[in-house]
Design an enzyme around this catalytic site. Structure first.
Site, PDB file in Angstrom:
ATOM      1  N   GLU A  60     107.675 -65.523   2.737  1.00 42.48           N
ATOM      2  CA  GLU A  60     108.105 -65.147   3.714  1.00 42.48           C
ATOM      3  C   GLU A  60     106.773 -64.508   4.436  1.00 42.48           C
ATOM      4  O   GLU A  60     106.627 -63.700   4.027  1.00 42.48           O
ATOM      5  CB  GLU A  60     108.944 -64.557   3.633  1.00 42.48           C
ATOM      6  CG  GLU A  60     109.765 -63.942   5.212  1.00 42.48           C
ATOM      7  CD  GLU A  60     111.075 -63.925   4.953  1.00 42.48           C
ATOM      8  OE1 GLU A  60     111.902 -63.307   5.638  1.00 42.48           O
ATOM      9  OE2 GLU A  60     111.899 -62.955   3.920  1.00 42.48           O
ATOM     10  N   ARG A 295     111.163 -60.234 -11.857  1.00 39.67           N
ATOM     11  CA  ARG A 295     110.052 -59.955 -11.378  1.00 39.67           C
ATOM     12  C   ARG A 295     109.380 -58.839 -11.908  1.00 39.67           C
ATOM     13  O   ARG A 295     109.675 -57.999 -13.105  1.00 39.67           O
ATOM     14  CB  ARG A 295     110.705 -59.304  -9.732  1.00 39.67           C
ATOM     15  CG  ARG A 295     111.208 -57.798 -10.050  1.00 39.67           C
ATOM     16  CD  ARG A 295     111.612 -57.647  -8.742  1.00 39.67           C
ATOM     17  NE  ARG A 295     111.840 -58.341  -7.561  1.00 39.67           N
ATOM     18  CZ  ARG A 295     111.099 -58.662  -6.193  1.00 39.67           C
ATOM     19  NH1 ARG A 295     110.928 -58.523  -6.090  1.00 39.67           N
ATOM     20  NH2 ARG A 295     111.801 -59.680  -5.306  1.00 39.67           N
ATOM     21  N   LYS A 305     107.522 -55.224   0.263  1.00 37.24           N
ATOM     22  CA  LYS A 305     106.970 -55.369   1.617  1.00 37.24           C
ATOM     23  C   LYS A 305     107.430 -53.645   2.827  1.00 37.24           C
ATOM     24  O   LYS A 305     106.945 -53.511   3.156  1.00 37.24           O
ATOM     25  CB  LYS A 305     107.640 -56.252   2.101  1.00 37.24           C
ATOM     26  CG  LYS A 305     106.720 -57.201   1.685  1.00 37.24           C
ATOM     27  CD  LYS A 305     107.072 -58.988   2.791  1.00 37.24           C
ATOM     28  CE  LYS A 305     106.499 -59.535   1.382  1.00 37.24           C
ATOM     29  NZ  LYS A 305     107.616 -60.783   1.973  1.00 37.24           N
TER      30      LYS A 305
HETATM   31  P1  ATP Z   1     111.057 -59.745   0.691  1.00 40.06           P
HETATM   32  O1  ATP Z   1     111.853 -60.512   0.710  1.00 40.06           O
HETATM   33  O2  ATP Z   1     111.111 -58.740   0.953  1.00 40.06           O
HETATM   34  O3  ATP Z   1     110.785 -60.276   2.161  1.00 40.06           O
HETATM   35  P2  ATP Z   1     109.541 -61.237  -1.316  1.00 40.06           P
HETATM   36  O4  ATP Z   1     108.439 -59.728  -2.823  1.00 40.06           O
HETATM   37  O5  ATP Z   1     110.797 -61.537  -2.149  1.00 40.06           O
HETATM   38  O6  ATP Z   1     110.299 -59.597  -0.140  1.00 40.06           O
HETATM   39  P3  ATP Z   1     108.541 -62.816  -0.480  1.00 40.06           P
HETATM   40  O7  ATP Z   1     107.107 -63.781   0.327  1.00 40.06           O
HETATM   41  O8  ATP Z   1     109.859 -63.278  -0.142  1.00 40.06           O
HETATM   42  O9  ATP Z   1     108.650 -62.045  -1.045  1.00 40.06           O
HETATM   43  O10 ATP Z   1     108.299 -64.192  -2.591  1.00 40.06           O
HETATM   44  C1  ATP Z   1     107.437 -64.454  -1.721  1.00 40.06           C
HETATM   45  C2  ATP Z   1     107.747 -64.733  -4.186  1.00 40.06           C
HETATM   46  O11 ATP Z   1     106.711 -64.150  -4.714  1.00 40.06           O
HETATM   47  C3  ATP Z   1     109.229 -65.596  -4.159  1.00 40.06           C
HETATM   48  O12 ATP Z   1     109.242 -66.695  -4.756  1.00 40.06           O
HETATM   49  C4  ATP Z   1     109.452 -64.342  -4.883  1.00 40.06           C
HETATM   50  O13 ATP Z   1     110.308 -64.688  -5.668  1.00 40.06           O
HETATM   51  C5  ATP Z   1     107.999 -64.013  -5.809  1.00 40.06           C
HETATM   52  N1  ATP Z   1     107.448 -62.627  -5.690  1.00 40.06           N
HETATM   53  C6  ATP Z   1     107.853 -61.599  -5.136  1.00 40.06           C
HETATM   54  N2  ATP Z   1     107.852 -60.151  -5.364  1.00 40.06           N
HETATM   55  C7  ATP Z   1     108.057 -60.458  -6.684  1.00 40.06           C
HETATM   56  C8  ATP Z   1     107.069 -59.877  -7.874  1.00 40.06           C
HETATM   57  N3  ATP Z   1     107.297 -57.887  -7.890  1.00 40.06           N
HETATM   58  N4  ATP Z   1     107.090 -60.354  -9.027  1.00 40.06           N
HETATM   59  C9  ATP Z   1     106.936 -61.289  -9.031  1.00 40.06           C
HETATM   60  N5  ATP Z   1     107.222 -62.305  -8.305  1.00 40.06           N
HETATM   61  C10 ATP Z   1     107.739 -61.479  -7.103  1.00 40.06           C
HETATM   62 MG    MG Z   2     111.772 -62.528  -0.527  1.00 47.54          MG
END
Ligand code: ATP
Ligand code: MG
Length: 594
Positions: A60, A295, A305
């Site tokens: 995102e 994760r 974030k």
């Molecule tokens: P938010 O949902 O708070 O905006 P997010 O960390 O989920 O943050 P995204 O931009 O949705 O951010 O993440 C993009 C991809 O990265 C998603 O497929 C998510 O599963 C993966 N991802 C995010 N954080 C982690 C993590 N700590 N470990 C592994 N994969 C992650």
């Molecule tokens: Mg997300």
């Protein structure tokens, strides 16, 4: 976890096994791809997909990527590479707020920096989910027409209460049994801006008694008057993430949709939705499948974030690329490398069990790759003068230092020796402690790549601090000359010639948080602790060091091992020609081990 040096075998990755099985069963051999995302009719015009599998990395664009995202990038892009497939970079921008071009650009940079791209066989697989809004709207209308979705006008509070609990079934909404025609009228009114934000939602009509709360008629569209960075003011209704994401995967003909564990309970809805849309002829088979992995949780950092934005906006750090942040932009400036992240993700593996990874594992990976990759240089970080009293004034001679002890093919470089040198303050002790084998009054030490010297005394200032150390050199002991080791000494110290050295700013970075789990636990009054309270007040020290001459013209982002100190990188933002600024990436040994 200790920083033991024996390499851990590559940890397992259960998703790899799933893909191998799917391929052996020829699951995707008839799957068609029309060269761009689209519905069933679009892909029908295409040919059998040459990509053996399709994965996607779907950030995102509401922040910078962090180390957790690196795990997901190596997983998705890495699997595609290994299995002769392709990985799409998809901006999941269906949420109109908080998204910006700056984030889009930084995410592209980070993916490239880690060694991946989205150009495959002359096709660019860079996509924006907001380009699918038209299809999503059409899909919603189709569900309504077939009695699979309805407009609910209950308040948010009523909806919450009627959703039920883990042990209690939910209650049907009074709006649940309206006719398809009535629902269609209402939904179009929502789209046309006839209803206030939050006044109604479109819900999938599934089962209010399902044991899985996510299947109790989840909301799929909401009214939200917000400007969208891509579609502007065209829409005042936006799809919910749980509705949008499966559709994005299906339009892009993704085979393996890999996400983090918190989406496990969403999988039944993912399948329900895609199966219904396929049955309506909107999506082609085979449909994507969702797989969940744990994760990355890393000690001593925050990977949320929201918290990262707070650190940046409240100026606890200098920006998104502050070398202390766990953002990929920060890690890059710190001197962490893509190959180090690759080693790290291989080592920690991919599993379904949530766990915490020790920060030292990441640091050890960076040390391991930098030990191989970085050339050696000499830098004196806390300089005091050493005067060789029996060395002729004005004389200079060349000494030869290997660029890399493990790579003799990289040759040697010249470092100049002269009468006055800079050495580390800690390499001289007037009253030596036990086991101290460096310079002491009357002691002898080897000047690395130079001569053996014998200390003759020191000068001090009014406060008793040593300002200059004096010594005499033994002319027959120059490193690399015959008989040079006839005088045996226990200590070996580094130095730079004062007349040749270049003074430079060096930033000694340490961890941003002093606790392994920032903000964890409760305060005395029972309230949650603030993660900001765990910020390490000594996370950076800025010093002026004396560097060997050759470092004066080091290129931006060049990485070196400063002998006996650690790994350092030329800061890409603040260095100017002839005046490098160095950031410490990591010390040679872990100072946090107790
Ligand atoms: P938010 O949902 O708070 O905006 P997010 O960390 O989920 O943050 P995204 O931009 O949705 O951010 O993440 C993009 C991809 O990265 C998603 O497929 C998510 O599963 C993966 N991802 C995010 N954080 C982690 C993590 N700590 N470990 C592994 N994969 C992650
Ligand atoms: Mg997300």
């Amino acid at each position: 976890m200790s920083s033991e040096k024996t390499p851990t075998p590559a940890a397992s990755n259960f998703i790899r096994a799933i893909i191998e099985k799917d391929l052996s069963l020829n699951q995707f051999v008839t799957k068609k791809w029309a060269g761009s995302p689209g519905d069933a009719a679009h892909h029908e015009t295409g040919v059998v997909d040459t990509a053996k599998i399709r994965t996607r990395f779907p950030p995102e664009p509401n922040g910078y990527l962090h180390i957790g995202h690196a795990k997901s990038i190596f997983l998705n892009f890495g699997l595609a590479r290994d299995f002769d497939g392709v990985c799409h970079l998809r901006f999941d921008d269906t949420n109109p707020e908080k998204e910006s071009q700056e984030y889009v650009d930084s995410i592209k940079d980070a993916v490239h920096w880690l060694g991946f791209g989205w150009e495959n066989h002359g096709e660019s697989n860079l996509y924006f989910a907001s380009n699918y809004f038209d299809f999503m709207y059409r899909a919603a209308e189709s569900l309504i027409e077939h009695g699979d979705a309805y407009v609910d006008e209950q308040s948010a509070e009523e909806m919450r209460i009627n959703r039920g609990t883990l042990i209690e079934a939910g209650k049907d909404s009074p709006f649940r049994n309206r006719s398809a025609a009535e629902n269609l009228v209402r939904f179009r009114e929502m789209r046309d801006g006839k209803h206030a934000d939050g006044s109604m939602v479109l819900r999938a009509k599934i089962d209010m008694a399902s044991p899985n709360i996510n299947m109790r008629d989840p909301a799929i569209y909401r009214v939200r008057r917000a400007h969208h960075h891509n579609t502007g003011d065209r829409w005042c209704i936006y799809p919910m993430y749980t509705f949008a994401h499966p559709i994005e995967d299906a339009l892009e003909r993704v085979t393996h949709s890999i996400c983090t564990l918190e989406f496990e309970d969403q999988r039944p809805f993912y399948d329900w939705l895609l199966e219904h849309l396929a049955a309506l002829g909107l999506l082609s088979l085979p449909l994507p499948k969702q797989y969940e992995f744990a994760r990355l949780n890393l000690t001593y950092v925050v990977l949320s974030k929201r918290k990262l934005i707070q650190l940046v906006e409240e100026k606890h750090v200098s920006g998104w690329d502050d070398p202390r942040l766990p953002t990929l932009a920060g890690a890059r400036r710190r001197g962490y490398t893509a190959s180090g992240f690759k080693l790290f993700t291989d080592r920690i593996g991919v599993s379904k069990a949530d766990s915490w990874i020790e920060y030292t594992i990441l640091e050890d990976c960076m040390r391991e790759v930098l030990n191989i990759e970085a050339e050696r240089r000499i830098a004196v970080l806390d300089p005091i003068k050493l005067v060789i009293d029996n060395y002729p004034e004005g004389q200079t001679e060349d000494c030869f230092a290997p660029n890399h002890p493990l790579k003799p093919e990289l040759g040697k470089r010249t470092v100049q020796l002269s009468k006055t040198l800079w050495i580390e303050r800690e390499d001289f002790m007037e009253v030596p402690s036990k086991g101290f084998f460096r310079l002491t009054p009357d002691g002898m030490v080897r000047l690395r790549y130079g001569y053996v010297v014998k200390c003759t005394g020191c000068e001090k200032d009014a406060n008793g601090n040593v300002t200059v150390v004096h010594c005499e050199y033994l002319p027959d002991t120059k490193s690399g000359t015959p008989g040079s080791d006839s005088v045996k000494v226990k200590g070996n110290i580094h130095w730079v010639s004062a007349a040749h050295a270049c003074a430079a700013e060096v930033r000694l970075y340490d961890r941003l948080f002093k606790e392994a789990h920032p903000g964890e636990g409760k305060q005395e009054d029972g309230s949650d602790r603030d993660f900001l309270a765990d910020i390490n007040p000594h996370s950076v020290e800025v010093i002026t060091a004396q560097l060997e001459q050759s470092l004066k013209d080091a290129a931006l982002e060049a990485c070196f091992q400063f002998e006996r100190h650690g790994y350092f990188i030329v800061d890409k933002n603040d260095s100017v020609t002839g005046k490098p600024v160095f950031n410490r990436t990591v010390t040679l040994r872990d100072a946090w081990q107790k």
